[in-house]
Scaffold this motif. Sequence first.
Motif, PDB file in Angstrom:
ATOM      1  N   SER A 108       0.802  -1.239   0.000  1.00  0.00           N
ATOM      2  CA  SER A 108       0.000   0.000   0.000  1.00  0.00           C
ATOM      3  C   SER A 108       0.831   1.283   0.000  1.00  0.00           C
ATOM      4  O   SER A 108       0.249   2.372  -0.012  1.00  0.00           O
ATOM      5  N   HIS A 109       2.150   1.181   0.099  1.00  0.00           N
ATOM      6  CA  HIS A 109       2.996   2.388   0.142  1.00  0.00           C
ATOM      7  C   HIS A 109       4.180   2.213  -0.802  1.00  0.00           C
ATOM      8  O   HIS A 109       4.460   1.108  -1.260  1.00  0.00           O
ATOM      9  N   GLU A 110       4.875   3.335  -1.026  1.00  0.00           N
ATOM     10  CA  GLU A 110       6.136   3.332  -1.789  1.00  0.00           C
ATOM     11  C   GLU A 110       5.983   2.685  -3.172  1.00  0.00           C
ATOM     12  O   GLU A 110       6.829   1.900  -3.606  1.00  0.00           O
ATOM     13  N   GLY A 142       5.116  11.852  -0.193  1.00  0.00           N
ATOM     14  CA  GLY A 142       5.965  12.615   0.721  1.00  0.00           C
ATOM     15  C   GLY A 142       7.401  12.186   0.822  1.00  0.00           C
ATOM     16  O   GLY A 142       8.095  12.535   1.775  1.00  0.00           O
ATOM     17  N   TYR A 143       7.899  11.447  -0.191  1.00  0.00           N
ATOM     18  CA  TYR A 143       9.332  11.097  -0.201  1.00  0.00           C
ATOM     19  C   TYR A 143      10.138  12.054  -1.070  1.00  0.00           C
ATOM     20  O   TYR A 143      11.352  11.924  -1.161  1.00  0.00           O
ATOM     21  N   SER A 144       9.448  12.990  -1.731  1.00  0.00           N
ATOM     22  CA  SER A 144      10.137  13.984  -2.561  1.00  0.00           C
ATOM     23  C   SER A 144       9.843  15.363  -1.995  1.00  0.00           C
ATOM     24  O   SER A 144       8.863  15.535  -1.273  1.00  0.00           O
ATOM     25  N   VAL A 175      14.129  14.299   2.836  1.00  0.00           N
ATOM     26  CA  VAL A 175      12.864  15.052   2.902  1.00  0.00           C
ATOM     27  C   VAL A 175      11.693  14.169   3.305  1.00  0.00           C
ATOM     28  O   VAL A 175      11.577  13.021   2.895  1.00  0.00           O
ATOM     29  N   ARG A 176      10.804  14.740   4.124  1.00  0.00           N
ATOM     30  CA  ARG A 176       9.471  14.168   4.326  1.00  0.00           C
ATOM     31  C   ARG A 176       8.490  15.317   4.091  1.00  0.00           C
ATOM     32  O   ARG A 176       8.610  16.371   4.718  1.00  0.00           O
ATOM     33  N   SER A 177       7.547  15.131   3.177  1.00  0.00           N
ATOM     34  CA  SER A 177       6.605  16.204   2.873  1.00  0.00           C
ATOM     35  C   SER A 177       5.184  15.646   2.822  1.00  0.00           C
ATOM     36  O   SER A 177       4.960  14.445   3.000  1.00  0.00           O
ATOM     37  N   LEU A 178       4.245  16.519   2.602  1.00  0.00           N
ATOM     38  CA  LEU A 178       2.819  16.217   2.412  1.00  0.00           C
ATOM     39  C   LEU A 178       2.333  15.039   3.283  1.00  0.00           C
ATOM     40  O   LEU A 178       2.401  15.131   4.500  1.00  0.00           O
ATOM     41  N   HIS A 179       1.848  13.943   2.646  1.00  0.00           N
ATOM     42  CA  HIS A 179       1.237  12.854   3.437  1.00  0.00           C
ATOM     43  C   HIS A 179       2.173  12.301   4.518  1.00  0.00           C
ATOM     44  O   HIS A 179       1.785  12.156   5.674  1.00  0.00           O
ATOM     45  N   ASN A 180       3.425  12.002   4.163  1.00  0.00           N
ATOM     46  CA  ASN A 180       4.345  11.449   5.164  1.00  0.00           C
ATOM     47  C   ASN A 180       4.577  12.436   6.302  1.00  0.00           C
ATOM     48  O   ASN A 180       4.628  12.046   7.475  1.00  0.00           O
ATOM     49  N   LEU A 181       4.713  13.700   5.946  1.00  0.00           N
ATOM     50  CA  LEU A 181       4.982  14.710   6.965  1.00  0.00           C
ATOM     51  C   LEU A 181       3.788  14.831   7.933  1.00  0.00           C
ATOM     52  O   LEU A 181       3.972  14.935   9.149  1.00  0.00           O
ATOM     53  N   ALA A 182       2.574  14.783   7.381  1.00  0.00           N
ATOM     54  CA  ALA A 182       1.389  14.866   8.252  1.00  0.00           C
ATOM     55  C   ALA A 182       1.363  13.688   9.228  1.00  0.00           C
ATOM     56  O   ALA A 182       1.053  13.849  10.412  1.00  0.00           O
ATOM     57  N   HIS A 183       1.711  12.474   8.738  1.00  0.00           N
ATOM     58  CA  HIS A 183       1.775  11.303   9.643  1.00  0.00           C
ATOM     59  C   HIS A 183       2.811  11.532  10.743  1.00  0.00           C
ATOM     60  O   HIS A 183       2.538  11.308  11.922  1.00  0.00           O
ATOM     61  N   LEU A 184       4.015  11.939  10.321  1.00  0.00           N
ATOM     62  CA  LEU A 184       5.113  12.051  11.286  1.00  0.00           C
ATOM     63  C   LEU A 184       4.881  13.190  12.264  1.00  0.00           C
ATOM     64  O   LEU A 184       5.295  13.123  13.425  1.00  0.00           O
ATOM     65  N   PHE A 185       4.190  14.244  11.809  1.00  0.00           N
ATOM     66  CA  PHE A 185       3.843  15.378  12.672  1.00  0.00           C
ATOM     67  C   PHE A 185       3.039  14.891  13.886  1.00  0.00           C
ATOM     68  O   PHE A 185       3.207  15.395  14.996  1.00  0.00           O
ATOM     69  N   THR A 189       0.948   7.066  17.617  1.00  0.00           N
ATOM     70  CA  THR A 189       0.279   5.957  16.921  1.00  0.00           C
ATOM     71  C   THR A 189       0.119   6.273  15.429  1.00  0.00           C
ATOM     72  O   THR A 189       0.362   5.424  14.570  1.00  0.00           O
ATOM     73  N   GLY A 190      -0.281   7.505  15.119  1.00  0.00           N
ATOM     74  CA  GLY A 190      -0.560   7.891  13.731  1.00  0.00           C
ATOM     75  C   GLY A 190       0.686   8.022  12.883  1.00  0.00           C
ATOM     76  O   GLY A 190       0.583   8.271  11.672  1.00  0.00           O
ATOM     77  N   GLY A 191       1.873   7.877  13.473  1.00  0.00           N
ATOM     78  CA  GLY A 191       3.120   8.027  12.717  1.00  0.00           C
ATOM     79  C   GLY A 191       3.828   6.706  12.474  1.00  0.00           C
ATOM     80  O   GLY A 191       4.919   6.680  11.925  1.00  0.00           O
ATOM     81  N   GLN A 192       3.213   5.585  12.909  1.00  0.00           N
ATOM     82  CA  GLN A 192       3.845   4.276  12.718  1.00  0.00           C
ATOM     83  C   GLN A 192       2.998   3.468  11.733  1.00  0.00           C
ATOM     84  O   GLN A 192       1.826   3.184  12.006  1.00  0.00           O
ATOM     85  N   THR A 193       3.603   3.094  10.622  1.00  0.00           N
ATOM     86  CA  THR A 193       2.827   2.572   9.496  1.00  0.00           C
ATOM     87  C   THR A 193       1.937   1.374   9.859  1.00  0.00           C
ATOM     88  O   THR A 193       0.804   1.296   9.416  1.00  0.00           O
ATOM     89  N   HIS A 194       2.422   0.438  10.671  1.00  0.00           N
ATOM     90  CA  HIS A 194       1.604  -0.751  10.948  1.00  0.00           C
ATOM     91  C   HIS A 194       0.450  -0.450  11.907  1.00  0.00           C
ATOM     92  O   HIS A 194      -0.454  -1.249  12.065  1.00  0.00           O
ATOM     93  N   LEU A 195       0.502   0.746  12.544  1.00  0.00           N
ATOM     94  CA  LEU A 195      -0.491   1.087  13.564  1.00  0.00           C
ATOM     95  C   LEU A 195      -1.348   2.282  13.216  1.00  0.00           C
ATOM     96  O   LEU A 195      -2.396   2.515  13.830  1.00  0.00           O
ATOM     97  N   SER A 196      -0.902   3.095  12.248  1.00  0.00           N
ATOM     98  CA  SER A 196      -1.426   4.453  12.077  1.00  0.00           C
ATOM     99  C   SER A 196      -2.954   4.587  11.992  1.00  0.00           C
ATOM    100  O   SER A 196      -3.505   5.529  12.558  1.00  0.00           O
ATOM    101  N   PRO A 197      -3.710   3.668  11.350  1.00  0.00           N
ATOM    102  CA  PRO A 197      -5.160   3.897  11.287  1.00  0.00           C
ATOM    103  C   PRO A 197      -5.846   3.784  12.651  1.00  0.00           C
ATOM    104  O   PRO A 197      -7.013   4.155  12.777  1.00  0.00           O
TER     105      PRO A 197
HETATM  106  O1  LIG Z   1       1.294   5.445   8.753  1.00  0.00           O
HETATM  107  C1  LIG Z   1       2.263   5.870   8.161  1.00  0.00           C
HETATM  108  C2  LIG Z   1       3.389   6.350   8.814  1.00  0.00           C
HETATM  109  C3  LIG Z   1       4.463   6.803   8.088  1.00  0.00           C
HETATM  110  C4  LIG Z   1       5.703   7.284   8.407  1.00  0.00           C
HETATM  111  C5  LIG Z   1       6.350   7.550   7.251  1.00  0.00           C
HETATM  112  C6  LIG Z   1       7.712   8.061   7.043  1.00  0.00           C
HETATM  113  O2  LIG Z   1       7.899   8.745   6.047  1.00  0.00           O
HETATM  114  O3  LIG Z   1       8.583   7.805   7.844  1.00  0.00           O
HETATM  115  N1  LIG Z   1       5.548   7.266   6.267  1.00  0.00           N
HETATM  116  C7  LIG Z   1       4.408   6.798   6.743  1.00  0.00           C
HETATM  117  C8  LIG Z   1       3.302   6.336   6.071  1.00  0.00           C
HETATM  118  C9  LIG Z   1       2.217   5.853   6.775  1.00  0.00           C
HETATM  119  O4  LIG Z   1       1.223   5.421   6.191  1.00  0.00           O
END
Ligand SMILES: O=C1C=c2cc(C(=O)O)[nH]c2=CC1=O
Length: 398
Positions: free
Chosen positions: A81-83, A228-230, A240-250, A254-262
Motif C-alpha cells: 500500500s505504500h512506496e 511525501g518522499y520527494s 525530505v518528508r513532505s505532504l502525506h508522510n509529513l502529516a503522519h510524522l507530525f 500511533t498515527g506516525g507508525q505505518t503498521h499502527l497508524s489507522p
Molecule cells: O502510517 C504511516 C506512517 C508513516 C511514516 C512515514 C515516514 O515517512 O517515515 N511514512 C508513513 C506512512 C504511513 O502510512
Amino acid sequence: MQLSTDEKRAFVNALEQAKRTTHPDLVIATRHYSDIFGPDGNTVEFENITIYNYFVWSHYYSVSKTFLGAGQASFGGVDFSHEGPGFLTWHRYHLLQLEQDMQDMLLDPSFALPYWNFAIGGNTCDICTDDLMGARSSFDMNSLSPNSVFSQWRVICESVEDYDTLGTICNSTETSPIRRNPAGNVNRPMVQRLPEPQDVADCLQVNTFDTPPFYSTSSESFRNTVEGYSAPQGNYDPIVRSLHNLAHLFLNGTGGQTHLSPNDPIFVLLHTFTDAIFDEWLRRHGSDLAVYPEENAPIGHNRGYNMVPFWPPVTNAEMFVTAPENLGYSYEAEWPGTPFTMTEIITIAIVAALVTVALIFAATTCAVRARSHKMEGHQPLLGDQYQRYDDDKGQSVV
Ligand SMILES: O=C1C=c2cc(C(=O)O)[nH]c2=CC1=O
C-alpha cells in the motif's frame, strides 16, 4: 473545520459506533491458511472484528511481512500500500470500503467521510479538539484528553515483533490507548511543522503520475511527491518528508507508525485529503490509464494487480478514475494558487503596459475629437451676425 457543531458530533459518534460494531460480513484470519483449522483440524483460526478495527487490520496486513507458514521465515520488504504507484489507489479503496461499511451501519447512504486540510503550516493540530479528534491531555503530553471519546479507544496490531516470532497474524485484541504528541518530536525538527499550502500547489504541478523505479526513490513523480518522499516540487531527496508522510510524522505517536497508524482516527481525515489532492491531479492532468505503470512496479502495485488484502478483489486500475464521474463522490475543496514565474510576470507587465498605452491613446483621441466637435458646435459660422468692418466705408455693419 467547516463542519457545523451537529455535523462534528455526528461524525465522531459514527466513528465511535464503527469502533464498537462487529463487521457484518468479514472475519480476519489469524493464522496462515494451511493452519486455519488449528492444530487439531477443528478450531477455527479466524475471528470477528469491528468495522473500524477491520479498517486498521487491513492496513496492517498490507504492510506486514508475508507469513509463509509455520516453520518458515516470513518474507519481508513487501508493502502493498505504500512506496509505489498503488499508494493512492490502495488508500482510495480503503476509505471507500470504510465509508460504505459506515453507511450500511448507520442505514444512511448519504453518510460521507470529511477531510482534514493538513497543509496549513505551523505547529498546531487544528482538528485536535475535543469536539473533533481529541485535544491533548493536560496530564500527559502524549495522550488524548479524557473529554474526547477517542481517549477510550484501544489500538490493535501493536505487537508486530510477537506476530513475527510466533508466526501469527495480528488479531482483534485491543491493547494500549492512542498516543499522539503533535509537533512534539524533539529529535526531528523537520517533522515539527505541518506542510504548507504552497506544497499542495507545487505537487499538483508535477506532470507525470509516476516514474521508474516506481518506488520511494522516484523523482519527478506526482505519486511519490504527494506520498511525501520527494520535495513538494517533485525532486527526490532521501532526507525530505513532505505532504502525506509529513502529516503522519507530525502526529508523532500511533498515527506516525505505518503498521499502527489507522488506530488514530486522524488517519481517515489525513487520507481523505490526500485522496482529494489525487482527484484534483486527475482532473487537471487527465486519468488516462496509460500513465499508470502496467509492469515493473513493486509487487501489488502494477495497474492490473489486485490490491491486497481487499475482498472482493479490486485492481489499482479500477481506482485510477476521477471520483465525481466514476465513484459518486467529490470534495468541496479550494486549491491554493500557484505564484507566477519571472517569465509570466514579465509577460503580464508587457501586456499591461501595452494595454495602458492603447487605452491612453484611445482616450486622448476621443478627447481631442470631442473637443473639436464641441468647438464646432459652439463656433458660429462666420456670417452675418459678426461685425465686419468695411474699411472703405469707414463704418461697421452687422
Ligand atoms: O502510517 C504511516 C506512517 C508513516 C511514516 C512515514 C515516514 O515517512 O517515515 N511514512 C508513513 C506512512 C504511513 O502510512
